[in-house]
Write an enzyme that holds these catalytic residues in place. Structure first.
Site, PDB file in Angstrom:
ATOM      1  NE  ARG A 125      -2.826   2.874   2.850  1.00 47.08           N
ATOM      2  CZ  ARG A 125      -3.026   3.564   3.973  1.00 47.08           C
ATOM      3  NH1 ARG A 125      -2.471   3.172   5.102  1.00 47.08           N
ATOM      4  NH2 ARG A 125      -3.780   4.638   3.977  1.00 47.08           N
ATOM      5  CG  ASP A 162      -4.649   4.898   0.450  1.00 48.03           C
ATOM      6  OD1 ASP A 162      -5.111   3.754   0.306  1.00 48.03           O
ATOM      7  OD2 ASP A 162      -4.537   5.444   1.558  1.00 48.03           O
ATOM      8  CG  HIS A 210     -10.571   4.933   6.337  1.00 46.14           C
ATOM      9  ND1 HIS A 210     -10.063   3.711   5.929  1.00 46.14           N
ATOM     10  CD2 HIS A 210      -9.633   5.476   7.157  1.00 46.14           C
ATOM     11  CE1 HIS A 210      -8.873   3.525   6.480  1.00 46.14           C
ATOM     12  NE2 HIS A 210      -8.595   4.583   7.224  1.00 46.14           N
ATOM     13  CG  LEU A 211     -15.072   6.652  10.778  1.00 43.20           C
ATOM     14  CD1 LEU A 211     -16.312   6.450  11.644  1.00 43.20           C
ATOM     15  CD2 LEU A 211     -14.850   8.126  10.498  1.00 43.20           C
ATOM     16  N   GLY A 212     -10.405   6.173  11.719  1.00 38.61           N
ATOM     17  CA  GLY A 212      -9.257   5.638  12.453  1.00 38.61           C
ATOM     18  C   GLY A 212      -8.299   6.763  12.761  1.00 38.61           C
ATOM     19  N   GLY A 259      -6.475   8.188  10.656  1.00 33.99           N
ATOM     20  CA  GLY A 259      -6.908   9.086   9.602  1.00 33.99           C
ATOM     21  C   GLY A 259      -8.376   8.823   9.361  1.00 33.99           C
TER      22      GLY A 259
END
Length: 226
Positions: A16, A73, A133-135, A137
């Site tokens: 990635r 990404d 997308h939760l984290g 970032g």
């Protein structure tokens, strides 16, 4: 000895990579030229690209003869409509410096969309999806008929939602003011590493924030609310 055993099992190594700039969006075989480009644009993704490069180089040392591929990404956003990628900046600056919305977390958002279509048992090409997308970032993407049409992240992974250490969207005047008071380098450090939820309550782990809320910590509660 374990590495030797794995060598007989591995045919391709996928990496990635968060930012490939304007040149690289599709999955690409890693070459010295590609690696230099990923390193060159490290300032655009300082929380990610340096570590992506580290992983590639480490894998090269351990598995020198195995093909490595970079998956970006930004790839899921290569077909964003013009109205979604264009910033309200002078055209000459946009074209000269590549000031466009690239979008990030694309690997995650594409996977989430595909899995959602399986759960509701409908073709992805017939769905309208908002994926989150939760984290560390955080970002949101709108997916229409299988393609991303809008996203919250932009030229860098700093734009959009409030994140654990990144500010997300703020008045550009604040960015200019910080840069004038300190330096552009210091502004980048503050906005990337010391802002977001950490800037509000001093914690950069959601588990810690939730624990602090239980003790009645008002700053932690404010961070969660925001």
């Amino acid at each position: 000895s374990k590495v030797k055993n794995y060598k007989t099992m591995i045919s391709v190594i996928g990496n990635r990579v968060v930012h490939g700039g304007k040149k690289f969006r599709e999955p690409t075989t890693i070459t010295p030229r590609l690696l230099k480009e990923i390193e060159r644009i490290e300032p655009l993704a300082p929380l990610h690209n340096p570590f992506n490069v580290m992983g590639i180089k480490t894998a090269k040392l351990l598995f020198p003869d195995i093909l490595q591929v970079a998956v970006f990404d930004t790839g899921f956003y290569k077909d964003l409509p013009e109205k979604a990628i264009t910033y309200a900046l002078p055209e000459v600056l946009r074209k000269k410096y590549g000031f466009y919305r690239y979008g990030f977390h694309g690997i995650s958002h594409e996977y989430a969309a595909e899995e959602s279509s399986k759960i509701v048992k409908k073709s992805l090409k017939k769905l309208k999806i908002i994926s989150c997308h939760l984290g560390g970032g955080a970002s949101i993407t709108a997916v229409k008929n299988g393609k991303a049409v809008e996203t919250s992240m932009g030229f860098t992974p700093m734009e959009g939602l409030v994140m654990m250490t990144r500010s997300g969207d703020i008045d550009p005047g604040i960015v200019l003011d910080i840069a004038k008071r300190f330096s552009p380098e210091k502004a980048e450090e503050i906005l990337n590493f010391n802002s977001g939820l950490k800037g509000i309550c001093g914690k950069e782990s959601m588990l810690e924030i939730l624990q602090q809320i239980k003790t009645g910590n008002k700053k932690a509660k404010l961070a969660l609310d925001i």
